[in-house]
Design a protein around this motif. Structure first.
Motif, PDB file in Angstrom:
ATOM      1  N   ALA A   1      23.230-112.413 -55.208  1.00  0.00           N
ATOM      2  CA  ALA A   1      24.180-111.741 -54.312  1.00  0.00           C
ATOM      3  C   ALA A   1      25.547-111.589 -54.980  1.00  0.00           C
ATOM      4  O   ALA A   1      26.177-110.522 -54.894  1.00  0.00           O
ATOM      5  CB  ALA A   1      24.308-112.508 -53.003  1.00  0.00           C
ATOM      6  N   GLU A   2      25.993-112.640 -55.656  1.00  0.00           N
ATOM      7  CA  GLU A   2      27.292-112.580 -56.341  1.00  0.00           C
ATOM      8  C   GLU A   2      27.243-111.591 -57.504  1.00  0.00           C
ATOM      9  O   GLU A   2      28.187-110.816 -57.695  1.00  0.00           O
ATOM     10  CB  GLU A   2      27.672-113.967 -56.851  1.00  0.00           C
ATOM     11  CG  GLU A   2      27.928-114.969 -55.743  1.00  0.00           C
ATOM     12  CD  GLU A   2      27.997-116.400 -56.236  1.00  0.00           C
ATOM     13  OE1 GLU A   2      28.755-117.183 -55.636  1.00  0.00           O
ATOM     14  OE2 GLU A   2      27.294-116.739 -57.207  1.00  0.00           O
ATOM     15  N   ALA A   3      26.149-111.612 -58.258  1.00  0.00           N
ATOM     16  CA  ALA A   3      26.014-110.666 -59.374  1.00  0.00           C
ATOM     17  C   ALA A   3      26.000-109.232 -58.862  1.00  0.00           C
ATOM     18  O   ALA A   3      26.626-108.347 -59.452  1.00  0.00           O
ATOM     19  CB  ALA A   3      24.742-110.958 -60.165  1.00  0.00           C
ATOM     20  N   ALA A   4      25.323-109.003 -57.749  1.00  0.00           N
ATOM     21  CA  ALA A   4      25.268-107.656 -57.168  1.00  0.00           C
ATOM     22  C   ALA A   4      26.658-107.189 -56.749  1.00  0.00           C
ATOM     23  O   ALA A   4      27.018-106.022 -56.941  1.00  0.00           O
ATOM     24  CB  ALA A   4      24.309-107.632 -55.976  1.00  0.00           C
ATOM     25  N   ALA A   5      27.439-108.090 -56.194  1.00  0.00           N
ATOM     26  CA  ALA A   5      28.797-107.725 -55.774  1.00  0.00           C
ATOM     27  C   ALA A   5      29.661-107.352 -56.977  1.00  0.00           C
ATOM     28  O   ALA A   5      30.430-106.392 -56.922  1.00  0.00           O
ATOM     29  CB  ALA A   5      29.440-108.882 -55.011  1.00  0.00           C
TER      30      ALA A   5
ATOM     31  N   THR B   1      22.708-103.444 -55.326  1.00  0.00           N
ATOM     32  CA  THR B   1      22.022-104.308 -54.375  1.00  0.00           C
ATOM     33  C   THR B   1      21.445-105.546 -55.066  1.00  0.00           C
ATOM     34  O   THR B   1      21.239-105.546 -56.275  1.00  0.00           O
ATOM     35  CB  THR B   1      20.859-103.560 -53.692  1.00  0.00           C
ATOM     36  OG1 THR B   1      19.883-103.238 -54.680  1.00  0.00           O
ATOM     37  CG2 THR B   1      21.352-102.308 -52.993  1.00  0.00           C
ATOM     38  N   ARG B   2      21.169-106.566 -54.253  1.00  0.00           N
ATOM     39  CA  ARG B   2      20.531-107.777 -54.801  1.00  0.00           C
ATOM     40  C   ARG B   2      19.149-107.463 -55.355  1.00  0.00           C
ATOM     41  O   ARG B   2      18.728-108.040 -56.349  1.00  0.00           O
ATOM     42  CB  ARG B   2      20.399-108.836 -53.712  1.00  0.00           C
ATOM     43  CG  ARG B   2      21.718-109.444 -53.318  1.00  0.00           C
ATOM     44  CD  ARG B   2      21.502-110.488 -52.285  1.00  0.00           C
ATOM     45  NE  ARG B   2      20.787-109.898 -51.143  1.00  0.00           N
ATOM     46  CZ  ARG B   2      20.750-110.373 -49.929  1.00  0.00           C
ATOM     47  NH1 ARG B   2      21.367-111.487 -49.670  1.00  0.00           N
ATOM     48  NH2 ARG B   2      20.117-109.773 -48.966  1.00  0.00           N
ATOM     49  N   GLU B   3      18.457-106.552 -54.707  1.00  0.00           N
ATOM     50  CA  GLU B   3      17.118-106.186 -55.159  1.00  0.00           C
ATOM     51  C   GLU B   3      17.170-105.592 -56.568  1.00  0.00           C
ATOM     52  O   GLU B   3      16.335-105.905 -57.417  1.00  0.00           O
ATOM     53  CB  GLU B   3      16.461-105.197 -54.193  1.00  0.00           C
ATOM     54  CG  GLU B   3      16.121-105.802 -52.849  1.00  0.00           C
ATOM     55  CD  GLU B   3      17.317-105.983 -51.924  1.00  0.00           C
ATOM     56  OE1 GLU B   3      18.390-105.358 -52.159  1.00  0.00           O
ATOM     57  OE2 GLU B   3      17.197-106.779 -50.982  1.00  0.00           O
ATOM     58  N   TYR B   4      18.163-104.748 -56.821  1.00  0.00           N
ATOM     59  CA  TYR B   4      18.305-104.154 -58.151  1.00  0.00           C
ATOM     60  C   TYR B   4      18.617-105.229 -59.185  1.00  0.00           C
ATOM     61  O   TYR B   4      18.063-105.231 -60.278  1.00  0.00           O
ATOM     62  CB  TYR B   4      19.384-103.075 -58.157  1.00  0.00           C
ATOM     63  CG  TYR B   4      19.586-102.454 -59.516  1.00  0.00           C
ATOM     64  CD1 TYR B   4      18.631-101.595 -60.044  1.00  0.00           C
ATOM     65  CD2 TYR B   4      20.702-102.750 -60.279  1.00  0.00           C
ATOM     66  CE1 TYR B   4      18.796-101.038 -61.311  1.00  0.00           C
ATOM     67  CE2 TYR B   4      20.876-102.197 -61.533  1.00  0.00           C
ATOM     68  CZ  TYR B   4      19.924-101.341 -62.045  1.00  0.00           C
ATOM     69  OH  TYR B   4      20.080-100.808 -63.297  1.00  0.00           O
TER      70      TYR B   4
END
Length: 112
Positions: free
Chosen positions: A66-70, A75-78
């Protein structure tokens, strides 16, 4: 230690499936065991009194999906899909990423 983490995770899963309440301390134990498996092995006489060397704490600063996605802006999925390319490590069901690899990815995107 990984067997202890597995036992706690299994207990949480079974309680969740049967509708039983899962006490917060059980989640805390699971989180701590996961962190300890990521950070390293016990070191006698550590500075913080936990029995673990604070010098190994760099891994504790790693980012979850989640933090990396932000940071990346996706998205977290990506992030989970490209996790290996980002230098991610899987700990149980959780992906963690080194902050420098995430920054390199962001800089690479900006330069393209």
């Amino acid at each position: 230690m990984s067997w202890a983490r597995h036992a706690v995770a299994e207990t949480i899963l079974r309680r969740t499936r049967t509708g039983e309440p899962v006490p917060q301390p059980l989640h805390d134990v699971l989180s701590r065991l996961t962190d300890l498996l990521v950070i390293g092995v016990p070191v006698a006489g550590s500075v913080d009194g936990t029995g673990f060397d604070a010098g190994l704490g760099e891994l504790a600063e790693w980012l979850d999906s989640a933090e990396a996605a932000a940071v990346i802006g996706c998205t977290r999925e990506y992030v989970r899909r490209i996790a290996e390319g980002l230098g991610g490590s899987r700990i149980g069901r959780r992906w963690i990423f080194p902050p420098d690899a995430i920054q390199e990815h962001v800089q690479g995107k900006e330069g393209a």
